[in-house]
Design a protein around this motif. Structure first.
Motif, PDB file in Angstrom:
ATOM      1  N   TYR A  58      -0.811  -7.386  11.129  1.00  0.00           N
ATOM      2  CA  TYR A  58      -0.905  -5.972  10.764  1.00  0.00           C
ATOM      3  C   TYR A  58      -1.573  -5.825   9.403  1.00  0.00           C
ATOM      4  O   TYR A  58      -1.263  -6.550   8.475  1.00  0.00           O
ATOM      5  CB  TYR A  58       0.488  -5.346  10.724  1.00  0.00           C
ATOM      6  CG  TYR A  58       1.212  -5.457  12.035  1.00  0.00           C
ATOM      7  CD1 TYR A  58       0.880  -4.628  13.095  1.00  0.00           C
ATOM      8  CD2 TYR A  58       2.199  -6.415  12.223  1.00  0.00           C
ATOM      9  CE1 TYR A  58       1.529  -4.746  14.316  1.00  0.00           C
ATOM     10  CE2 TYR A  58       2.850  -6.539  13.440  1.00  0.00           C
ATOM     11  CZ  TYR A  58       2.513  -5.694  14.486  1.00  0.00           C
ATOM     12  OH  TYR A  58       3.152  -5.823  15.682  1.00  0.00           O
ATOM     13  N   SER A  59      -2.499  -4.903   9.315  1.00  0.00           N
ATOM     14  CA  SER A  59      -3.194  -4.694   8.054  1.00  0.00           C
ATOM     15  C   SER A  59      -3.327  -3.200   7.753  1.00  0.00           C
ATOM     16  O   SER A  59      -3.925  -2.489   8.549  1.00  0.00           O
ATOM     17  CB  SER A  59      -4.587  -5.338   8.136  1.00  0.00           C
ATOM     18  OG  SER A  59      -5.329  -5.006   7.021  1.00  0.00           O
ATOM     19  N   PRO A  60      -2.800  -2.670   6.665  1.00  0.00           N
ATOM     20  CA  PRO A  60      -2.003  -3.394   5.679  1.00  0.00           C
ATOM     21  C   PRO A  60      -0.639  -3.814   6.242  1.00  0.00           C
ATOM     22  O   PRO A  60      -0.104  -3.148   7.106  1.00  0.00           O
ATOM     23  CB  PRO A  60      -1.837  -2.372   4.559  1.00  0.00           C
ATOM     24  CG  PRO A  60      -1.956  -1.044   5.214  1.00  0.00           C
ATOM     25  CD  PRO A  60      -2.923  -1.235   6.335  1.00  0.00           C
ATOM     26  N   GLU A  61      -0.139  -4.890   5.700  1.00  0.00           N
ATOM     27  CA  GLU A  61       1.098  -5.471   6.198  1.00  0.00           C
ATOM     28  C   GLU A  61       2.327  -4.831   5.558  1.00  0.00           C
ATOM     29  O   GLU A  61       3.352  -4.643   6.192  1.00  0.00           O
ATOM     30  CB  GLU A  61       1.060  -6.967   5.861  1.00  0.00           C
ATOM     31  CG  GLU A  61       1.948  -7.829   6.708  1.00  0.00           C
ATOM     32  CD  GLU A  61       1.861  -9.288   6.291  1.00  0.00           C
ATOM     33  OE1 GLU A  61       0.876  -9.686   5.645  1.00  0.00           O
ATOM     34  OE2 GLU A  61       2.802 -10.023   6.605  1.00  0.00           O
ATOM     35  N   VAL A  62       2.191  -4.502   4.288  1.00  0.00           N
ATOM     36  CA  VAL A  62       3.319  -3.920   3.552  1.00  0.00           C
ATOM     37  C   VAL A  62       2.919  -2.529   3.065  1.00  0.00           C
ATOM     38  O   VAL A  62       1.935  -2.369   2.352  1.00  0.00           O
ATOM     39  CB  VAL A  62       3.703  -4.799   2.341  1.00  0.00           C
ATOM     40  CG1 VAL A  62       4.905  -4.216   1.614  1.00  0.00           C
ATOM     41  CG2 VAL A  62       3.974  -6.220   2.773  1.00  0.00           C
ATOM     42  N   ILE A  63       3.675  -1.530   3.494  1.00  0.00           N
ATOM     43  CA  ILE A  63       3.393  -0.175   3.024  1.00  0.00           C
ATOM     44  C   ILE A  63       4.660   0.407   2.418  1.00  0.00           C
ATOM     45  O   ILE A  63       5.769  -0.010   2.747  1.00  0.00           O
ATOM     46  CB  ILE A  63       2.889   0.745   4.162  1.00  0.00           C
ATOM     47  CG1 ILE A  63       3.911   0.833   5.301  1.00  0.00           C
ATOM     48  CG2 ILE A  63       1.539   0.277   4.684  1.00  0.00           C
ATOM     49  CD1 ILE A  63       3.636   1.979   6.250  1.00  0.00           C
ATOM     50  N   SER A  64       4.471   1.366   1.547  1.00  0.00           N
ATOM     51  CA  SER A  64       5.640   2.070   1.048  1.00  0.00           C
ATOM     52  C   SER A  64       5.473   3.551   1.334  1.00  0.00           C
ATOM     53  O   SER A  64       4.390   4.104   1.193  1.00  0.00           O
ATOM     54  CB  SER A  64       5.853   1.802  -0.442  1.00  0.00           C
ATOM     55  OG  SER A  64       4.822   2.365  -1.202  1.00  0.00           O
ATOM     56  N   ILE A  65       6.554   4.160   1.802  1.00  0.00           N
ATOM     57  CA  ILE A  65       6.529   5.579   2.141  1.00  0.00           C
ATOM     58  C   ILE A  65       7.694   6.265   1.434  1.00  0.00           C
ATOM     59  O   ILE A  65       8.569   5.617   0.872  1.00  0.00           O
ATOM     60  CB  ILE A  65       6.590   5.805   3.676  1.00  0.00           C
ATOM     61  CG1 ILE A  65       7.900   5.300   4.282  1.00  0.00           C
ATOM     62  CG2 ILE A  65       5.413   5.112   4.351  1.00  0.00           C
ATOM     63  CD1 ILE A  65       8.033   5.597   5.775  1.00  0.00           C
ATOM     64  N   VAL A 104       0.848  -1.182   0.000  1.00  0.00           N
ATOM     65  CA  VAL A 104       0.000   0.000   0.000  1.00  0.00           C
ATOM     66  C   VAL A 104       0.890   1.239   0.000  1.00  0.00           C
ATOM     67  O   VAL A 104       1.733   1.412   0.865  1.00  0.00           O
ATOM     68  CB  VAL A 104      -0.929  -0.004   1.242  1.00  0.00           C
ATOM     69  CG1 VAL A 104      -1.715   1.292   1.336  1.00  0.00           C
ATOM     70  CG2 VAL A 104      -1.872  -1.196   1.184  1.00  0.00           C
ATOM     71  N   GLN A 105       0.695   2.087  -0.997  1.00  0.00           N
ATOM     72  CA  GLN A 105       1.500   3.304  -1.075  1.00  0.00           C
ATOM     73  C   GLN A 105       0.895   4.386  -0.199  1.00  0.00           C
ATOM     74  O   GLN A 105      -0.283   4.671  -0.281  1.00  0.00           O
ATOM     75  CB  GLN A 105       1.555   3.788  -2.525  1.00  0.00           C
ATOM     76  CG  GLN A 105       2.400   2.864  -3.376  1.00  0.00           C
ATOM     77  CD  GLN A 105       2.790   3.502  -4.695  1.00  0.00           C
ATOM     78  OE1 GLN A 105       2.422   4.634  -4.984  1.00  0.00           O
ATOM     79  NE2 GLN A 105       3.530   2.775  -5.491  1.00  0.00           N
TER      80      GLN A 105
END
Ligand SMILES: [Cu+2]
Length: 119
Positions: free
Chosen positions: A45-52, A31-32
């Motif tokens: 954890y949800s979302p599990e993968v994020i990009s920042i 998730v961006q």
């Protein structure tokens, strides 16, 4: 061409297609995030993968809905952050990453994992 060869060729094409699809599908789950994101803590954890984004302050709002003690603590080892997450309360973690790369965060016992990708 023998039938066997044809089967082998078809199988390898399917195999490549599957690999391609698998990695693409995996990528899509990221998730961006630009300013802030709500992360629900409930059996993981949800979302599990994020990009920042690098050099930009991003707020991660953790909301724990899972009463198990396991998820009570949040550890962002790479950022030297450790937080206690009270049940049903928003805990804000502000990050201003200076390095790009992939960083993980975990529960206090290192059983649940999430990933932060800095771009
Ligand atoms: Cu745990």
């Amino acid at each position: 061409m023998s039938l066997y060869k044809i089967i082998v060729i078809i199988a390898s094409i399917l195999g490549m297609g599957f690999t391609y699809w698998f990695f693409l599908a995996k990528k899509e789950r990221e998730v961006q995030v630009s300013d802030s994101v709500d992360i629900t803590v409930d059996g993981g954890y949800s979302p599990e993968v994020i990009s920042i984004q690098k050099g930009r302050t991003t707020k991660l709002n953790f909301i724990r809905k899972d009463p198990t003690a396991c998820l009570e603590d949040l550890v962002l080892g790479d950022f030297k952050i450790r937080k206690n997450l009270p049940l049903n309360q928003k805990v804000v973690v502000e990050l201003t990453p200076q390095k790009s790369g992939e960083f993980t965060y975990t529960c206090g016992m290192n059983m649940y994992h999430g990933k932060i990708i800095v771009k």
